[in-house]
Design an enzyme around this catalytic site. Structure first.
Site, PDB file in Angstrom:
ATOM      1  N   SER A   1      -6.028  -5.049  12.131  1.00  8.45           N
ATOM      2  CA  SER A   1      -6.363  -3.635  11.991  1.00  8.45           C
ATOM      3  C   SER A   1      -7.184  -3.065  13.144  1.00  8.45           C
ATOM      4  CB  SER A   1      -7.152  -3.470  10.690  1.00  8.45           C
ATOM      5  OG  SER A   1      -6.724  -2.365  10.046  1.00  8.45           O
TER       6      SER A   1
ATOM      7  N   TYR B   1       8.709  -1.908  10.805  1.00 12.58           N
ATOM      8  CA  TYR B   1       7.820  -1.374   9.754  1.00 12.58           C
ATOM      9  C   TYR B   1       8.427  -0.139   9.091  1.00 12.58           C
ATOM     10  CZ  TYR B   1       3.412  -0.002   7.537  1.00 12.58           C
ATOM     11  OH  TYR B   1       2.450   0.328   6.628  1.00 12.58           O
TER      12      TYR B   1
ATOM     13  N   ASP C   1      -5.703  -0.144   5.625  1.00 10.67           N
ATOM     14  CA  ASP C   1      -6.536  -0.517   6.764  1.00 10.67           C
ATOM     15  C   ASP C   1      -7.722   0.428   6.934  1.00 10.67           C
ATOM     16  OD1 ASP C   1      -4.501  -2.278   6.995  1.00 10.67           O
ATOM     17  OD2 ASP C   1      -3.656  -1.446   8.833  1.00 10.67           O
TER      18      ASP C   1
ATOM     19  N   ASP D   1       0.816  -1.231   0.000  1.00 11.58           N
ATOM     20  CA  ASP D   1       0.000   0.000   0.000  1.00 11.58           C
ATOM     21  C   ASP D   1       0.842   1.269   0.000  1.00 11.58           C
ATOM     22  OD1 ASP D   1       0.660  -0.287   2.738  1.00 11.58           O
ATOM     23  OD2 ASP D   1      -1.376   0.117   3.468  1.00 11.58           O
TER      24      ASP D   1
ATOM     25  N   GLY E   1      -2.628  -7.861  13.625  1.00  9.71           N
ATOM     26  CA  GLY E   1      -2.642  -7.836  12.161  1.00  9.71           C
ATOM     27  C   GLY E   1      -4.042  -7.763  11.584  1.00  9.71           C
TER      28      GLY E   1
ATOM     29  N   GLY F   1      -3.283  -5.467  18.002  1.00 12.40           N
ATOM     30  CA  GLY F   1      -1.898  -5.639  17.540  1.00 12.40           C
ATOM     31  C   GLY F   1      -1.638  -6.996  16.912  1.00 12.40           C
TER      32      GLY F   1
END
Ligand code: GLA
Length: 413
Positions: free
Chosen positions: A150, A245, A196, A49, A148, A146
């Protein structure tokens, strides 16, 4: 498109009676309305994204609920209900809408992390010149935190929808999603992409969403009920703040920038082919090269996955999900021991079509695609085999696709 109150009769949803009665008991008044905002699964499209590529998420039937009452003063009072795996140390927080940049409660303490999402959304609205209304809000969520799925975006979008509803703003839904992303990027401090917030806002029951993160074009693709989404929570957690990340994002941007010196039309890895990347193999540092290889091929996989779904070829979609997992593990290095163990444990069941890590990766949940008919047996198999391999007991969810954020009246359920 404004965020509208929906006629609850057309939705077969269970009213959050417990939330409404807790609100009444805690604040000695009745909420004006409730908001329901879903989590999401991403069937494919790992870290594409923010590289201006494509993703294929779906909103899911795990939700953040808010019970909301407008306040005449510029204060937000939040009360968080504990959930199974989350008991906030400070469940009640009050902060001023006039001093959001300090990230402090009314009493001068630092805002607990869970409350920074509300303050961040209020901050990003104010940055865009929109007024933020005072309100009392009770929040409850069954989106694992937390993991994954969202949980952060679901919360952000819920607050945004609540305030849009109070003020009656005619806010476009894509703008709503983008303002929530801005809150996460610039206030909470996580440089996430738009997938998300997009999925939590635009989710469509019975569908997954093909989203072009550059043009913001999207299309819902029918998700047949012969297929099942099985999510396996390993119970491990990572936090995006201080995680790899940010580093991954920087590595992707570095690769794009180097190629851009030679190909000025390249704005992001979305514009790069594997051939063009290979021409610059000597100049791009190894890790950035591997990340770029993953992103370029992953974009192709997302588009191929959408074609497979449209053509009624779920086995092809499943294979692409497995390829995505392998590439995320080996080239993007965003898998983890628990996720890989779950992926291994899933192998060999006849109903299994494919699977990959959810969201940013590293820990949390795996998303599997299975034939609906054998899905319950697959879930048992997965749980048993993961336990045999790791001595840990995972939580397995069979999830359905769901609608994006909605506002409902608090009475008349
Ligand atoms: C997190 C981010 C998203 C996306 C995924 C990885 O969920 O919030 O924007 O980057 O990771 O695909």
């Amino acid at each position: 498109m404004p965020v509208k109150i929906m006629d609850t009769k057309q939705f077969h949803i269970r009213p959050p009676i417990d939330l409404i009665s807790r609100f009444e008991a805690t604040f000695r008044s009745y909420p004006d309305f409730v908001v329901r905002s879903p989590g999401r699964v991403d069937l494919i499209g790992t870290h594409t994204d923010y590289n201006e590529g494509w993703v294929l998420p779906a909103a899911i039937n795990r939700y953040v609920w808010l019970a909301v009452k407008e306040l005449p003063t510029p204060l937000i009072t939040l009360y968080a209900e504990s959930t199974g795996d989350w008991q906030p140390d400070t469940p009640q927080v009050v902060f001023r809408l006039t001093e959001l940049e300090h990230k402090k409660t009314l009493g001068g303490d630092p805002l607990p992390e869970w409350a920074t999402y509300a303050a961040g959304v209020a901050w990003s609205w104010q940055e865009s010149g929109l007024a933020t209304p005072g309100s009392t809000i009770m929040i409850k969520s069954d989106v694992p935190i937390g993991a994954g799925l969202s949980s952060s975006a679901a919360v952000e979008v819920a607050y945004a929808a609540a305030w849009a509803h109070i003020t009656g703003w005619e806010i476009d839904r894509m703008e709503l999603a983008q303002l929530c992303q801005k809150a996460e990027n610039n206030y909470v401090g996580v440089p996430s992409g738009l997938m998300d917030q997009f999925a939590c806002t635009f989710g469509k029951k019975g569908h997954v969403l093909l989203f072009d993160c550059r043009t913001h074009d999207w299309q819902p693709l029918a998700f047949p009920d012969t297929l099942a989404i099985i999510v396996a929570d390993t119970g491990t957690r990572r936090t995006l703040i201080n995680s790899h990340y940010e580093q991954r994002r920087a590595e992707c941007e570095q690769a794009a920038r180097i190629i851009q010196q030679y190909a000025p039309d390249v704005r992001a890895l979305r514009d790069v082919t594997l051939e063009l990347l290979a021409e610059h193999a000597d100049e791009i540092p190894g890790p950035a090269y591997n990340r770029a290889q993953h992103i370029i091929a992953e974009n192709e996989r997302v588009l191929a996955a959408a074609r497979a779904l449209k053509a009624g070829e779920p086995a092809v979609l499943g294979t692409l999900m497995d390829e995505s997992h392998i590439s995320t593990r080996d080239l993007f290095e965003a898998s983890g021991l628990a996720l890989d163990a779950m992926w291994e444990a899933s192998q060999g069941h006849p109903a299994r079509l494919g699977g990959r890590g959810a969201g940013a990766g590293w820990a949390g949940c795996m998303v599997f695609l299975a034939e609906a008919e054998g899905a319950a047996d697959f879930a048992d198999y997965l749980s048993r085999r993961y336990n045999e391999a790791t001595h840990q007991t995972p939580t397995i969810y069979a999830l359905s696709t769901a609608s994006g954020v909605q506002v409902f009246p608090s009475r008349g359920w």
